[in-house]
Design an enzyme around this catalytic site. Sequence first.
Site, PDB file in Angstrom:
ATOM      1  N   ASP A  99       0.826  -1.208   0.000  1.00 42.98           N
ATOM      2  CA  ASP A  99       0.000   0.000   0.000  1.00 42.98           C
ATOM      3  C   ASP A  99       0.862   1.260   0.000  1.00 42.98           C
ATOM      4  O   ASP A  99       0.501   2.269  -0.619  1.00 42.98           O
ATOM      5  CB  ASP A  99      -0.924  -0.001   1.214  1.00 42.98           C
ATOM      6  CG  ASP A  99      -2.105  -0.940   1.047  1.00 42.98           C
ATOM      7  OD1 ASP A  99      -2.258  -1.512  -0.053  1.00 42.98           O
ATOM      8  OD2 ASP A  99      -2.866  -1.120   2.012  1.00 42.98           O
ATOM      9  N   GLY A 100       2.011   1.214   0.697  1.00 45.02           N
ATOM     10  CA  GLY A 100       2.885   2.385   0.730  1.00 45.02           C
ATOM     11  C   GLY A 100       3.409   2.759  -0.638  1.00 45.02           C
ATOM     12  O   GLY A 100       3.569   3.944  -0.952  1.00 45.02           O
ATOM     13  N   ALA A 103      -6.934   2.346   7.788  1.00 46.15           N
ATOM     14  CA  ALA A 103      -5.499   2.408   8.027  1.00 46.15           C
ATOM     15  C   ALA A 103      -5.207   2.963   9.429  1.00 46.15           C
ATOM     16  O   ALA A 103      -5.656   2.420  10.432  1.00 46.15           O
ATOM     17  CB  ALA A 103      -4.835   3.240   6.930  1.00 46.15           C
ATOM     18  N   TYR A 104      -4.453   4.051   9.503  1.00 45.45           N
ATOM     19  CA  TYR A 104      -4.016   4.613  10.786  1.00 45.45           C
ATOM     20  C   TYR A 104      -5.210   5.006  11.667  1.00 45.45           C
ATOM     21  O   TYR A 104      -5.213   4.761  12.879  1.00 45.45           O
ATOM     22  CB  TYR A 104      -3.129   5.821  10.496  1.00 45.45           C
ATOM     23  CG  TYR A 104      -2.306   6.338  11.645  1.00 45.45           C
ATOM     24  CD1 TYR A 104      -2.225   5.661  12.857  1.00 45.45           C
ATOM     25  CD2 TYR A 104      -1.581   7.519  11.512  1.00 45.45           C
ATOM     26  CE1 TYR A 104      -1.457   6.148  13.897  1.00 45.45           C
ATOM     27  CE2 TYR A 104      -0.807   8.015  12.546  1.00 45.45           C
ATOM     28  CZ  TYR A 104      -0.747   7.326  13.732  1.00 45.45           C
ATOM     29  OH  TYR A 104       0.012   7.814  14.760  1.00 45.45           O
ATOM     30  N   SER A 113      -6.595   2.030  13.406  1.00 47.05           N
ATOM     31  CA  SER A 113      -5.713   1.595  14.494  1.00 47.05           C
ATOM     32  C   SER A 113      -5.888   2.456  15.739  1.00 47.05           C
ATOM     33  O   SER A 113      -5.676   1.989  16.858  1.00 47.05           O
ATOM     34  CB  SER A 113      -4.248   1.644  14.039  1.00 47.05           C
ATOM     35  OG  SER A 113      -4.020   0.778  12.956  1.00 47.05           O
TER      36      SER A 113
END
Length: 281
Positions: A68-69, A181-182, A185
Amino acid sequence: MAVFLFPNRMKDTDLAVTRHAAQQLRSLSVPVISVTGNERELGGLGVTFLTEAEAFTAADHVVTVGGDGTLLRAAPSCVRANKPVLGINLGRTGFLATCEVEEMPEKLSLLARGDYRLAQRSLLQAAAPGCGWQGLALNDVAIFGASRLHPMDYAVFCDGMPVSRFRSDGLIIATPTGSTAYSFSAGGPILDAEVRAMVLTPVCAHGMRTAPLVFSAGRRLCIQAEAENRTDVSACTDSQNSCILPPGARVEVEVAKQTLQLIVFSQAEQFRAIENKLMRR
């Protein structure tokens, strides 16, 4: 139809997967483009080598090879060049890079035949007025104290009106795409990627009644790190384009006019990834 193969050498160290993708595409009579410098690994396959800027211009489609990055790194150029992108996943999760290595023969054949759909993924436009910084985010905009050693006080405004104040390690403003994503989390909700919205999630908030907030795509958010914090603020888009801002600086975030064209092969691609890659962990 020409395809620009955009590999991540940290993931595909010897470009073996990229070479395999190039071989498959060439066997399907698809012209392949790579960047100058990859001749040793990809030579002899009929690949055209150009500078990165030239490759984004010349290609009709972009295929990233990494995780993904890697796709996030290519995304701003894909948006500027108005080119759709497909990600081959060599990472651990792969919510954006939705083609696994073992799926390459099937999905590259579908790509060559034009048998796919384009998911229009919304982006965030972030800027720090007066500081000369701006960025485009497919996943999220993150704002933290530059040292990240202690919590800070943040004020949140929506269309100029005060919304809330948070004492937290930081704040994340995510797109529906980035909600897995982030932001997820940090305790944020998962949004349908087709929704036009943004979600604000505090990170490690010091308070009993702090909760993520979801805003309509038509809103403009302003995040201000209070001047009393007496420390600089770090702002970044997709963990890449970052800047250091002085105490009291404002970061404005809104849904961008542009979208990223993500190549998918199912309308339920996001939910398949949630089931296979989040629920089964």
